[in-house]
Design a protein around this motif. Sequence first.
Motif, PDB file in Angstrom:
ATOM      1  N   LYS A  92       7.367  44.874  79.855  1.00  0.00           N
ATOM      2  CA  LYS A  92       6.084  45.197  79.865  1.00  0.00           C
ATOM      3  C   LYS A  92       5.661  45.968  78.857  1.00  0.00           C
ATOM      4  CE  LYS A  92       5.184  47.989  83.705  1.00  0.00           C
ATOM      5  NZ  LYS A  92       5.089  48.601  84.734  1.00  0.00           N
ATOM      6  N   SER A  93       6.331  46.006  77.494  1.00  0.00           N
ATOM      7  CA  SER A  93       5.934  46.821  76.639  1.00  0.00           C
ATOM      8  C   SER A  93       5.842  46.103  75.154  1.00  0.00           C
ATOM      9  CB  SER A  93       7.081  47.859  76.448  1.00  0.00           C
ATOM     10  OG  SER A  93       7.440  48.799  77.750  1.00  0.00           O
ATOM     11  N   ASP A  94       5.153  45.234  75.307  1.00  0.00           N
ATOM     12  CA  ASP A  94       4.725  44.421  74.048  1.00  0.00           C
ATOM     13  C   ASP A  94       4.199  45.160  72.962  1.00  0.00           C
ATOM     14  OD1 ASP A  94       6.040  42.023  74.689  1.00  0.00           O
ATOM     15  OD2 ASP A  94       4.298  40.938  75.472  1.00  0.00           O
ATOM     16  N   PRO A  95       3.147  46.048  73.247  1.00  0.00           N
ATOM     17  CA  PRO A  95       2.398  46.877  72.163  1.00  0.00           C
ATOM     18  C   PRO A  95       3.570  47.863  71.359  1.00  0.00           C
ATOM     19  CG  PRO A  95       1.028  46.752  73.933  1.00  0.00           C
ATOM     20  CD  PRO A  95       2.448  46.194  74.439  1.00  0.00           C
ATOM     21  N   PHE A  96       4.357  48.351  72.313  1.00  0.00           N
ATOM     22  CA  PHE A  96       5.634  49.326  71.759  1.00  0.00           C
ATOM     23  C   PHE A  96       6.531  48.509  70.916  1.00  0.00           C
ATOM     24  CE2 PHE A  96       9.521  51.789  72.038  1.00  0.00           C
ATOM     25  CZ  PHE A  96       8.932  52.874  71.397  1.00  0.00           C
ATOM     26  N   ILE A  97       6.922  47.237  71.436  1.00  0.00           N
ATOM     27  CA  ILE A  97       7.791  46.214  70.539  1.00  0.00           C
ATOM     28  C   ILE A  97       7.123  46.112  69.299  1.00  0.00           C
ATOM     29  CG2 ILE A  97       8.948  44.060  70.378  1.00  0.00           C
ATOM     30  CD1 ILE A  97      10.043  46.218  72.427  1.00  0.00           C
ATOM     31  N   ASP A  98       5.813  45.773  69.232  1.00  0.00           N
ATOM     32  CA  ASP A  98       5.172  45.713  67.837  1.00  0.00           C
ATOM     33  C   ASP A  98       5.149  46.849  66.911  1.00  0.00           C
ATOM     34  OD1 ASP A  98       4.279  42.900  68.543  1.00  0.00           O
ATOM     35  OD2 ASP A  98       2.211  43.703  69.430  1.00  0.00           O
ATOM     36  N   HIS A  99       5.054  47.693  67.684  1.00  0.00           N
ATOM     37  CA  HIS A  99       5.241  49.178  66.897  1.00  0.00           C
ATOM     38  C   HIS A  99       6.506  49.404  66.344  1.00  0.00           C
ATOM     39  CE1 HIS A  99       4.758  53.480  65.837  1.00  0.00           C
ATOM     40  NE2 HIS A  99       5.906  53.794  66.698  1.00  0.00           N
ATOM     41  N   LEU A 100       7.616  49.228  67.018  1.00  0.00           N
ATOM     42  CA  LEU A 100       9.018  49.207  66.511  1.00  0.00           C
ATOM     43  C   LEU A 100       9.225  48.257  65.326  1.00  0.00           C
ATOM     44  CD1 LEU A 100      11.291  49.313  69.582  1.00  0.00           C
ATOM     45  CD2 LEU A 100      10.627  51.007  68.229  1.00  0.00           C
ATOM     46  N   VAL A 101       8.606  47.112  65.407  1.00  0.00           N
ATOM     47  CA  VAL A 101       8.618  46.246  64.205  1.00  0.00           C
ATOM     48  C   VAL A 101       7.948  46.872  62.949  1.00  0.00           C
ATOM     49  CG1 VAL A 101       7.898  43.751  63.360  1.00  0.00           C
ATOM     50  CG2 VAL A 101       8.800  44.112  65.699  1.00  0.00           C
ATOM     51  N   SER A 102       6.480  47.511  63.356  1.00  0.00           N
ATOM     52  CA  SER A 102       6.002  48.140  62.201  1.00  0.00           C
ATOM     53  C   SER A 102       6.986  49.341  61.689  1.00  0.00           C
ATOM     54  CB  SER A 102       4.749  48.848  62.453  1.00  0.00           C
ATOM     55  OG  SER A 102       5.103  50.054  63.428  1.00  0.00           O
ATOM     56  N   VAL A 103       7.778  49.903  62.478  1.00  0.00           N
ATOM     57  CA  VAL A 103       8.694  50.991  62.211  1.00  0.00           C
ATOM     58  C   VAL A 103       9.657  50.367  60.912  1.00  0.00           C
ATOM     59  CG1 VAL A 103      10.484  52.773  62.643  1.00  0.00           C
ATOM     60  CG2 VAL A 103       8.387  52.386  64.085  1.00  0.00           C
ATOM     61  N   LEU A 104      10.344  49.366  61.763  1.00  0.00           N
ATOM     62  CA  LEU A 104      11.359  48.482  60.857  1.00  0.00           C
ATOM     63  C   LEU A 104      10.575  48.127  59.245  1.00  0.00           C
ATOM     64  CD1 LEU A 104      13.911  47.106  61.061  1.00  0.00           C
ATOM     65  CD2 LEU A 104      12.910  45.052  61.868  1.00  0.00           C
ATOM     66  N   HIS A 105       9.382  47.470  59.234  1.00  0.00           N
ATOM     67  CA  HIS A 105       8.700  47.224  57.958  1.00  0.00           C
ATOM     68  C   HIS A 105       8.393  48.387  57.210  1.00  0.00           C
ATOM     69  CE1 HIS A 105       6.649  43.487  60.230  1.00  0.00           C
ATOM     70  NE2 HIS A 105       8.263  43.507  59.995  1.00  0.00           N
ATOM     71  N   SER A 106       8.257  49.520  57.662  1.00  0.00           N
ATOM     72  CA  SER A 106       8.130  50.849  56.943  1.00  0.00           C
ATOM     73  C   SER A 106       9.301  51.202  56.062  1.00  0.00           C
ATOM     74  CB  SER A 106       7.688  51.750  57.786  1.00  0.00           C
ATOM     75  OG  SER A 106       7.224  53.130  57.134  1.00  0.00           O
ATOM     76  N   LYS A 107      10.732  51.010  57.049  1.00  0.00           N
ATOM     77  CA  LYS A 107      11.777  51.530  56.533  1.00  0.00           C
ATOM     78  C   LYS A 107      12.207  50.619  55.457  1.00  0.00           C
ATOM     79  CE  LYS A 107      16.329  53.047  57.864  1.00  0.00           C
ATOM     80  NZ  LYS A 107      16.470  54.028  57.006  1.00  0.00           N
ATOM     81  N   HIS A 108      11.981  49.226  55.463  1.00  0.00           N
ATOM     82  CA  HIS A 108      12.655  48.276  54.698  1.00  0.00           C
ATOM     83  C   HIS A 108      11.439  47.385  54.013  1.00  0.00           C
ATOM     84  CE1 HIS A 108      16.723  48.889  56.091  1.00  0.00           C
ATOM     85  NE2 HIS A 108      16.285  48.766  57.257  1.00  0.00           N
ATOM     86  N   LYS A 109      10.287  48.062  53.534  1.00  0.00           N
ATOM     87  CA  LYS A 109       9.278  47.449  52.856  1.00  0.00           C
ATOM     88  C   LYS A 109       9.530  46.788  51.781  1.00  0.00           C
ATOM     89  CE  LYS A 109       7.264  51.858  51.363  1.00  0.00           C
ATOM     90  NZ  LYS A 109       8.076  52.679  52.400  1.00  0.00           N
ATOM     91  N   SER A 110      10.472  47.586  50.957  1.00  0.00           N
ATOM     92  CA  SER A 110      10.967  46.738  49.598  1.00  0.00           C
ATOM     93  C   SER A 110      11.544  45.522  49.992  1.00  0.00           C
ATOM     94  CB  SER A 110      11.840  47.809  48.851  1.00  0.00           C
ATOM     95  OG  SER A 110      12.963  48.095  49.556  1.00  0.00           O
ATOM     96  N   ARG A 111      12.464  45.325  51.140  1.00  0.00           N
ATOM     97  CA  ARG A 111      13.350  44.034  51.422  1.00  0.00           C
ATOM     98  C   ARG A 111      12.133  42.896  51.545  1.00  0.00           C
ATOM     99  NH1 ARG A 111      18.453  45.232  53.045  1.00  0.00           N
ATOM    100  NH2 ARG A 111      19.346  46.974  51.684  1.00  0.00           N
ATOM    101  N   TYR A 112      11.002  43.342  52.370  1.00  0.00           N
ATOM    102  CA  TYR A 112      10.088  42.244  52.622  1.00  0.00           C
ATOM    103  C   TYR A 112       9.396  41.865  51.526  1.00  0.00           C
ATOM    104  CZ  TYR A 112      10.961  43.437  57.601  1.00  0.00           C
ATOM    105  OH  TYR A 112      11.556  43.593  58.593  1.00  0.00           O
ATOM    106  N   LEU A 113       8.995  42.695  50.630  1.00  0.00           N
ATOM    107  CA  LEU A 113       8.346  42.428  49.507  1.00  0.00           C
ATOM    108  C   LEU A 113       9.250  41.446  48.440  1.00  0.00           C
ATOM    109  CD1 LEU A 113       6.940  45.804  48.183  1.00  0.00           C
ATOM    110  CD2 LEU A 113       5.916  43.789  49.302  1.00  0.00           C
ATOM    111  N   VAL A 114      10.355  41.011  48.607  1.00  0.00           N
ATOM    112  CA  VAL A 114      11.249  40.313  48.019  1.00  0.00           C
ATOM    113  C   VAL A 114      11.682  39.260  48.771  1.00  0.00           C
ATOM    114  CG1 VAL A 114      12.007  41.898  46.215  1.00  0.00           C
ATOM    115  CG2 VAL A 114      13.349  41.620  48.328  1.00  0.00           C
ATOM    116  N   GLY A 115      11.279  38.992  50.031  1.00  0.00           N
ATOM    117  CA  GLY A 115      11.628  38.128  50.849  1.00  0.00           C
ATOM    118  C   GLY A 115      12.872  37.844  51.667  1.00  0.00           C
TER     119      GLY A 115
END
Length: 474
Positions: A92-115
């Motif tokens: 019942k916590s989909d918005p919080f799960i989305d938030h955790l994914v954003s935390v993940l993206h923040s920590k590893h943004k350089s990884r995502y930029l290179v795919g």
Amino acid sequence: MKASSSLHPHHHFPSTKLYTSITTRVYIRTQLSFPAKVFLCQAKSGTNGSLNVRVMPPTLLAAEKEEAKAVLMLFLKKEGLSNAIAARTVNKSDPFIDHLVSVLHSKHKSRYLVGRELTTLEIRDAIVPYLESLLEEHGDSLVDVVENYPNPPVKEKPAVQVPPPTPIIDSKKLRTVSRVNAIDMTAGNLRPHIVYLIEFGMSIEQINGIIRRFPSFAYYSLEGKIKPVVEFFLELGVPKEDIPTILTKRPQLCGISLSENLKPTMKFLESLGVDKKQWAKVIYRFPALLTYSREKVEESIDFLRELGLSDDNIGKILTRCPNIVSYSVEDNLRPTANYFRSLGVDVGVLLFRCPQNFGLSIEANLKPVTQFFLEKGYTLDEIGTMISRFGALYTFSLADNLIPKWDFFITMGYPNSELVKFPQFFGYSLEERIKPRYARMKRAGVRLLLNQVLSLSSRNFEEALEKKLKKNSS
């Protein structure tokens, strides 16, 4: 300040305001009133500081959501919630799960930029510290924070309702995708990694079973995750036909980096004595061994050394019975060692001979076997001698093994002490070995020791009968 170690699902969140703004891309910018925690999930690049945003494939985002759910589920259970309550909270916590994914993206943004895809361990290591910080700040109210994000209930005055983050990917579609529990068999609809696994002999039922237990597996890329791990195992000598079994047992292996996790873990285990020539067998027996943390493995090794086992013997144990590492030292290994020690058993020797004993429940498995033999007239010392001579004795089922064989034994005319001398009796097949050999001995009209009846080869058994006949006739 130490946070409470037990969470309760109905504790109220203290007066806290949360403010949320979102970008026009899949990355979410979320600012909470948690002290100094601001997460910017876009990266600046170029001389003008412009934002460089990489739109993620829906399947990868769905996979990360499932990984985040799994981490949150384990975290809540570790903090004292039951499996049912933890699952309900996560679902019942989909918005919080989305938030955790954003935390993940923040920590590893350089990884995502290179795919580059993140491994399971990288995802866990990014999310767990954040959850720990929330637990430290909010204690028992963490469940309310999770379930009501981004608008936790406030007692003092009603909070202004702020629309939850809305990624560019429709959340309902993502939930539909992320809850896949079946594979579309329509021609052309199978994803490449599914086709690849089918070619290895995996059935659709097996793959569906993996996805139901570990939904992220449905979104793993073939070239980035699955194929490198499978090919590495094949290079180690794992037979192609064993790959389906290994992946079914531990699909998480495909989410672990070969260079940063799997290979270093194997080197570490080899330094502890695991036979590098036996990796194919070790992985087949217990593939989860390669997913345990170094701290978990070292904790088990330290206990084995505490029992007096040499490093050489520890290596042999890890090679023959790698799942010994899965047993909790304080909940399984130590209590079981103390129990066998109370029977006068050399625990180190027993563990080396039959480590499977240490995965058994004391109350459900060990004590009933002890009580069984006590009721048959054996003393604790005699029972200790039996287990010392035949380490696998306690691994047998009472109903399916010990009781039927005992019932036949008492018809054979041997004294009870014969089982103290030869407890291996319980390791032989009743129908294929014990009964036929005993019947043959009776027909010959002679009597051999119990170990002679069962342990000798067919030729030596016949020779023993003939020798006994000649002795009796002379």
